[in-house]
Each structure stands twice: as structure tokens, then as C-alpha cells.
Write a protein that holds these residues in place. Sequence first.
Motif, PDB file in Angstrom:
ATOM      1  N   GLY A   1     -11.236  33.134  46.407  1.00 55.39           N
ATOM      2  CA  GLY A   1     -12.247  33.455  45.485  1.00 55.39           C
ATOM      3  C   GLY A   1     -13.860  33.007  45.790  1.00 55.39           C
ATOM      4  O   GLY A   1     -14.552  32.977  44.930  1.00 55.39           O
TER       5      GLY A   1
ATOM      6  N   LEU B   1     -19.731  37.749  46.128  1.00 52.40           N
ATOM      7  CA  LEU B   1     -19.392  39.343  46.502  1.00 52.40           C
ATOM      8  C   LEU B   1     -20.080  39.588  47.546  1.00 52.40           C
ATOM      9  O   LEU B   1     -19.972  40.687  47.829  1.00 52.40           O
ATOM     10  CB  LEU B   1     -19.420  40.018  45.687  1.00 52.40           C
ATOM     11  CG  LEU B   1     -17.724  39.402  43.847  1.00 52.40           C
ATOM     12  CD1 LEU B   1     -17.550  38.191  43.446  1.00 52.40           C
ATOM     13  CD2 LEU B   1     -18.447  40.981  43.550  1.00 52.40           C
TER      14      LEU B   1
ATOM     15  N   ARG C   1     -14.737  42.088  48.399  1.00 51.57           N
ATOM     16  CA  ARG C   1     -13.410  42.291  47.873  1.00 51.57           C
ATOM     17  C   ARG C   1     -13.342  43.412  48.293  1.00 51.57           C
ATOM     18  O   ARG C   1     -13.571  44.343  48.037  1.00 51.57           O
ATOM     19  CB  ARG C   1     -13.208  42.206  46.238  1.00 51.57           C
ATOM     20  CG  ARG C   1     -13.417  40.832  45.521  1.00 51.57           C
ATOM     21  CD  ARG C   1     -14.300  39.770  46.229  1.00 51.57           C
ATOM     22  NE  ARG C   1     -14.703  38.151  45.402  1.00 51.57           N
ATOM     23  CZ  ARG C   1     -15.431  37.400  46.191  1.00 51.57           C
ATOM     24  NH1 ARG C   1     -15.978  37.856  47.261  1.00 51.57           N
ATOM     25  NH2 ARG C   1     -15.239  36.318  45.126  1.00 51.57           N
TER      26      ARG C   1
ATOM     27  N   SER D   1     -10.267  38.829  49.617  1.00 50.04           N
ATOM     28  CA  SER D   1      -8.789  39.582  48.303  1.00 50.04           C
ATOM     29  C   SER D   1      -9.238  39.530  46.527  1.00 50.04           C
ATOM     30  O   SER D   1      -9.391  38.147  47.133  1.00 50.04           O
ATOM     31  CB  SER D   1      -8.116  39.582  48.574  1.00 50.04           C
ATOM     32  OG  SER D   1      -6.896  40.462  48.593  1.00 50.04           O
ATOM     33  N   PRO D   2      -9.490  40.040  46.043  1.00 46.80           N
ATOM     34  CA  PRO D   2      -9.873  40.341  45.284  1.00 46.80           C
ATOM     35  C   PRO D   2      -8.759  39.249  44.485  1.00 46.80           C
ATOM     36  O   PRO D   2      -7.548  39.261  44.460  1.00 46.80           O
ATOM     37  CB  PRO D   2      -9.557  41.129  44.622  1.00 46.80           C
ATOM     38  CG  PRO D   2     -10.159  42.465  45.072  1.00 46.80           C
ATOM     39  CD  PRO D   2      -8.844  42.075  46.852  1.00 46.80           C
TER      40      PRO D   2
ATOM     41  N   THR E   1      -7.058  42.562  42.052  1.00 46.96           N
ATOM     42  CA  THR E   1      -6.280  43.622  42.979  1.00 46.96           C
ATOM     43  C   THR E   1      -5.645  44.428  42.348  1.00 46.96           C
ATOM     44  O   THR E   1      -4.804  45.604  42.312  1.00 46.96           O
ATOM     45  CB  THR E   1      -4.879  43.092  44.014  1.00 46.96           C
ATOM     46  OG1 THR E   1      -6.267  41.811  43.922  1.00 46.96           O
ATOM     47  CG2 THR E   1      -4.058  43.405  45.118  1.00 46.96           C
TER      48      THR E   1
ATOM     49  N   ARG F   1     -14.657  36.874  37.249  1.00 45.11           N
ATOM     50  CA  ARG F   1     -14.484  37.092  38.234  1.00 45.11           C
ATOM     51  C   ARG F   1     -13.159  38.548  38.423  1.00 45.11           C
ATOM     52  O   ARG F   1     -14.118  39.381  39.090  1.00 45.11           O
ATOM     53  CB  ARG F   1     -13.372  36.541  39.177  1.00 45.11           C
ATOM     54  CG  ARG F   1     -13.697  36.330  40.607  1.00 45.11           C
ATOM     55  CD  ARG F   1     -11.956  34.741  41.431  1.00 45.11           C
ATOM     56  NE  ARG F   1     -11.327  36.096  42.297  1.00 45.11           N
ATOM     57  CZ  ARG F   1     -10.430  35.395  42.894  1.00 45.11           C
ATOM     58  NH1 ARG F   1      -9.517  33.996  42.820  1.00 45.11           N
ATOM     59  NH2 ARG F   1     -10.182  35.602  44.734  1.00 45.11           N
TER      60      ARG F   1
ATOM     61  N   GLU G   1     -14.750  41.513  40.089  1.00 43.21           N
ATOM     62  CA  GLU G   1     -14.649  41.905  41.564  1.00 43.21           C
ATOM     63  C   GLU G   1     -13.678  44.197  41.292  1.00 43.21           C
ATOM     64  O   GLU G   1     -13.733  44.357  41.736  1.00 43.21           O
ATOM     65  CB  GLU G   1     -13.246  41.501  41.524  1.00 43.21           C
ATOM     66  CG  GLU G   1     -13.649  40.330  42.503  1.00 43.21           C
ATOM     67  CD  GLU G   1     -12.122  39.394  42.625  1.00 43.21           C
ATOM     68  OE1 GLU G   1     -13.053  37.889  42.883  1.00 43.21           O
ATOM     69  OE2 GLU G   1     -11.380  39.217  41.679  1.00 43.21           O
TER      70      GLU G   1
END
Lengths: 336, 336
Positions: free
Chosen positions: A98, A102, A107, A128-129, A134, A215, A219
Motif C-alpha cells: 500500500g 494509487l 490497485r 494489490s489493494p 479486495t 486506503r 482503493e
Amino acid sequence: MSQSFAIAVVGATGTVGETLVQLLEEREFPVSDLHLLAGRDSQGHSLPFRGKNLRVRAIEDFDFSQVRLVFFAAEASITLEYAPRARAAGCSLIDLSGALPLEQAPRVVPEANADVLDTLSTPYQLASPSAAATALAVVLAPLRSLLTLRRVNVTACLAVSAQGHEGVTELARQTTELLNMRPLEPRFFDRQIAFNLLAQVGVPDDSGHAHSEIRLAAETRQVLGDSGLKVSATCIQAPVFFGDSLSVSLELESVVDLVAVREALEGATGVELVDAGDYPTVVGDAVGQDAVYVGRLRSGLTDDAELNLWIASDNARKGSALNAVQLGELLIKHYL
Amino acid sequence: MSQSFAIAVVGATGTVGETLVQLLEEREFPVSDLHLLAGRDSQGHSLPFRGKNLRVRAIEDFDFSQVRLVFFAAEASITLEYAPRARAAGCSLIDLSGALPLEQAPRVVPEANADVLDTLSTPYQLASPSAAATALAVVLAPLRSLLTLRRVNVTACLAVSAQGHEGVTELARQTTELLNMRPLEPRFFDRQIAFNLLAQVGVPDDSGHAHSEIRLAAETRQVLGDSGLKVSATCIQAPVFFGDSLSVSLELESVVDLVAVREALEGATGVELVDAGDYPTVVGDAVGQDAVYVGRLRSGLTDDAELNLWIASDNARKGSALNAVQLGELLIKHYL
């Protein structure tokens, strides 16, 4: 996928790094050479891979031009220091920390926005978020054609393993102390986590929002491709070892068709829909599984344009390592 | 309050009933005669009160005309059976079980809607809301003059003690079994509660809503006097012995003034506002205290007309027994 690639995993000794190495083996990822890297503190460690014990080496000395793809599963500071070096050496990279903005490292969740990869070029840099983002994206993506979101309200109850091995050890230690009636002195969390819920994960900024919440919201917007989506996010620390649980309330533009929602989720990749009346939990269902579990689908008590649901997901697998490995598979199959 | 009253407590041997009897003594409630009642199963029990041990007697044989005020802290079925008898005998009653419909036994939280008592007549019949609804009302009531609510989103993480002694015993037993690596067979909850989160409390109806959620929403509307208020409620079972934690997101008609909100909560009766940056938890702050604790005040990440907060409250005290005793004090002081 007949070609094999030299690959590095940075942060191989953490909870996510370990799972990632396991998944590279389980999923027969086309690795020709696997380099396990960590800070000097973790030197001397080794991890099993394809019947051998691979030694973890110091990232400080590593020549990134030896590999084609790097997974960053270490702390944010490590990513910030070494990701530019890896890119300069021509590596594509997938960040799980993270740390990267972005805009620089989009992501991606394969089930939701794999098409983002078409807009990038080599060397690829993606991320990867967070585990919660996710899991949320896996469940919401297949519903996009059915309903228009006005707002997402989510309370994410995070496992202590999101804080690494120390979080797991501390919950076990505190619980044992309390059951043995010994006085408790919190070591890792800032207070008692056993039989308690902590209202925040990480230190909030001046506006009161924790990084985990900022985040999760950002995301979710990026992965769902809806930059104007309102997301209200609260991340709390639960006395749970593994697996994130999300209580989600969605506000929609129009009345929800629950039958259609169930059908869409039943057919969705990566989703396991639990029968009405039953419900999933992290311990009994999600942990150790690839799928994101969803249940308790219901409209609002007084608002038909509201959809409530509950998500349980393995924060180390689909939430982090599995999603990153799937991104690696996509890159290798179509782009590298 | 120079007059003293003969009083009965129904369900005296439960977690809430026990706390209620303690509070009657602590707060010097004007009791001339205290009758502790329970089903025949609980006969033989006794509870301390003002230096004596009072025997718990069978409700089946009790003559309600001996008392002026009855607290119903037993299961819903007991309230439904005996509340009509108590009223027929001329008793006022305060229900803590949630069994009586809102129209027949209005939910009252002194800090929020004490004026409802003016609209009733003797014998009074009123009810204390669920623990979560009470905590929510104590925090939202002092904000009514500052902001107009459009919607309340709440995820209430309930303690196992809401299920009585059996819930507490089962969480302790399961945790011990797991830490000793023994196989787990859930007895009281329908699955593992230790180190897990259960997505629902009680069995949902056909629309998917649990009674605890329907009650939380309906009681919040009634106590805040806002029958059209949209409430999205999720009640989950947390592996926590005592104290409810609420993650709350409010949608407002206009931009929130956080400074004014803080001021209003600092001055509010029954509220303990925790400093910005810090946050309250049930274990460290709320349990054993009369006040409802609130923290993590923040506007939305992208929506200035959103107010998020976290509430921690002792579910047996202010959430149930204390609120009921406060209602009894109000009745005695002004109405009986």
C-alpha cells in the motif's frame, strides 16, 4: 504460460510473504528462479519451496536485474526504498504494502478491473489493494450491472494477523494471561485486545481518519472504477487471529432486486454465497479458502433501495497474497 | 422521594436482574420492600440487598397487589405472561425484556425522551430499550438541536453477556479449549465464538433481519422521536464478555460542525467524550461505568454532511439495568 520467469519476493518472512511463497508453489506459478528477500534482520531465515529450503537474502545487496517480476510484501518503507531500484532495473512489480500512490501503482483485483492492465506498459507497476478493499471489490464488482451505488458504508473488523506475527502472538499471550488471572500489560497493541474491540487500526490523521480507512475508501473507488463513489469506512481491530469480517450497507439509486443479486453472486468468480438463514464466519468458512464469503443479504428495514450484507475473507490469502499472485499470473499470461 | 415503595424485580437471577438489584441499593432507591422473583427453576437462589440475603421466590405464586412497581428483567415469555397480571393488580411496570410492543410500552431513555411520561397515566407501563439502542440514544439526543439526521448506519458489536450467564460461560470455555489445543464442540452459540465474529444475533426473519436489528432500529426512532428516520442496523456477536461497541455513521441534512458536536457531547448528561486521537473501548473504559463513552468523531472522507463515531457502553448497566432504575426514579419522583 510455457515460459518461466525469475522472480523475487520482498518481505518473504512476514505472514503475507510466507503465504505468497506457498501459493507460488501450490498454483504452479511459472518460476524459474525464486529469490526471497528481506531486511538484514531476517537473514538466516529460510522457507520451503518445491521441496527445497530457500534462504532469505538481504535486499540491500540484491541485483534486481536478475529478475523479471518482484512482489513487495514488506513494510511500506521497504517498498518506497526499493521499488524505484527494481523498476530502474527493468522489473515489473506488484506491491502489497500500500506504499505506492494509487496513480503510480493502480490497485487491481482480477475479478473487478483486470482491464486496467491494458492501459499500462512495461515495466508494469501495480498494487494489490488492502485485504478489506479486495474482499469488498470481489463482492461488489459482479453487482455493478445490476445496481447503481450511491454510497458504501463499511465497518471492517480486521484480524490481528494484519499486524503480522507480532499481532498474532500478542492476542494469544494476552488471552492466556487473562484466563490464568494474571495482570495484563499490553506489549504490541496500545491496550488490551483480548476480549475487546479497538476502535481504530493505526493512528488517525488530523481529520480523525486512519490510514487503513482512507486506503479502503480510495482503493474501493479505484477498483470499482467509480471515482465519485461515497465511501464511509471504519476499520476496527477485532480479537480474531485470521480473517476480516465486513459489515456493509449499500445505498442504491433504486429498489434492490434481491433475487437478481443472489443470482449474480452465485455465478460470480471468487465469491461463495452462503444460503439465506445461514451466514459465513472467518473461522468456520473463509480462512484458508480462496473465495470471499458473503451472506446476510437483505434490503433495508424501511428502505428498499438499501442492500446490507456481510463478508468474511482470509486477509492473508485473497486479501493479499492470493490476489497478488493472481495479478502475477495475469501479467505473465498476457503482458510480460 | 421521601416515600418508599414496595417493588418487585422479575428475573432477579439473570445478569441484568442481578445488576438491577445492586443498583437499587447503590442509588438508594426508595424501596420499602423488595421482592425478587423468578421462574420455579431459580428457586433457592438468593441475592444480597442492604446487608441481607433476599430469597428469590417463584413468580407463579406471587400476589402483585403487594407492590407498586415491577421491573421485568426476565425472558420475553415471562414478561408476556405476567405483565398483564401485574397491571391488573394496579402495578406500574418497567420492561427490560423488549417483549411488549412499542405502542403499549413506550421505550424511554431519560436523557432523550423523559417527556413521554407526561403523556401516560397510572398504572404506568414503559420499557427500557435494548442496550445498543439506549447507548445510541444517549449520544444522539444531545445532537438533535445541532443536526438533522437523514440516516443512521450502525453496526453493533454485542457482548456475549447479552445472552446471559450461559453466553459468558461459553466464551470462556471455548477460549480455554482452543488455547489448550482441544477440539471444540460449540454448546451455546451455534458455532465457534472464541476468536471469531458471528454475523447475526438471534435468528433472522424471512426478510433476513434479526429481531435485535428490528428492535434497535424501531427503538432508536421512537426514543429520538423521529418516526421517519432511516436506520440501517446490523447486530453482530463479538467475542467480548461485557460491553457493546457501536460503529456509527450518520448522514445529515447539512455540513457537520465538529467543534459544535464536541461541545454538545462534552456538556451532555450520561456521555463521556474521549479526546480526539484517543478512543474508548468496552474493557478499558465503559464496563462498570454509568456513562456511555463516545470517540472517533470525524466527518466523512469525502462527504462533509457525514458524521462518524464510535460508542462503547456497559450493556448490563446503562444499556439495561441502570436505564431501567433511572426510569423508576423518574416515575417515583414525579408520577407515582
